[in-house]
Enzyme design. Sequence first.
Site, short mmCIF file in Angstrom:
data_model
loop_
_atom_site.label_atom_id
_atom_site.label_comp_id
_atom_site.label_asym_id
_atom_site.label_seq_id
_atom_site.Cartn_x
_atom_site.Cartn_y
_atom_site.Cartn_z
N HIS A 1 92.34 -6.99 -48.37
CA HIS A 1 91.97 -6.07 -47.29
C HIS A 1 92.57 -4.68 -47.57
CE1 HIS A 1 91.87 -9.73 -44.37
NE2 HIS A 1 90.63 -9.34 -44.55
N LYS B 1 87.28 -17.54 -30.09
CA LYS B 1 87.93 -17.93 -31.34
C LYS B 1 89.43 -18.08 -31.11
CE LYS B 1 87.63 -16.21 -36.08
NZ LYS B 1 87.06 -15.20 -36.96
N ARG C 1 83.29 -10.51 -51.99
CA ARG C 1 84.06 -11.17 -53.05
C ARG C 1 83.19 -12.03 -53.95
NH1 ARG C 1 87.95 -13.86 -48.86
NH2 ARG C 1 85.86 -14.07 -48.05
N SER D 1 92.20 -14.66 -45.80
CA SER D 1 93.20 -14.91 -44.74
C SER D 1 93.37 -16.40 -44.53
CB SER D 1 92.75 -14.27 -43.43
OG SER D 1 92.66 -12.89 -43.56
#
Length: 159
Positions: A16, A40, A89, A127
């Site tokens: 990040h 969430k 990615r 993460s």
Amino acid sequence: MKAVFPGSFCPITIGHEDLVSRASKLFDEVIVLIMLNPEKEYIFSVEDRLSMAEKVFHKYSNVKIMTYEGLLADFVCENSIDVIIKGLRMPSDFEYENQMAMVNKKLSNGIETVFLIADEKFRSISSSMVRQIAFLHGEIKYFVPNEICDIILKKYKQD
Ligand code: PNS
């Protein structure tokens, strides 16, 4: 041009930081937007995520940190954002992000999403992987900025 880099940042990774650093050279202002989704469950509270973001990004003069609960498209309209930045990615990121970019464009009357290809060094970092390593007491220092190692370790000692 004003850009937003949205995410959960639960926690921030060195991937990040690399993306924000690169974006800060491309745009006049970059807002790191910590998204809050009431549906969430986040391991790190919004206070922790804000504090980590402040520690990591204070060194970038044109980077600002904000939080938002709601649709990214609404944030974009309310804050006169020109561009959404996302990192890619691997091919599976594109599958998902392509759909998100189209939805955000529709909902916000035309916002563009700019994709930055993750540097090779950071392609395997996420993460969720950091959370798993921390939970199992592995070495997180290879994957997160130095400034936030302590906050992450403290969190997993508490639980
Ligand atoms: O770091 P993450 O969890 O991969 O970030 C995902 C995030 C927060 C960028 C994404 O879930 C998002 O934009 N959420 C806001 C809600 C929204 O606008 N959704 C798009 C329409 S379904």
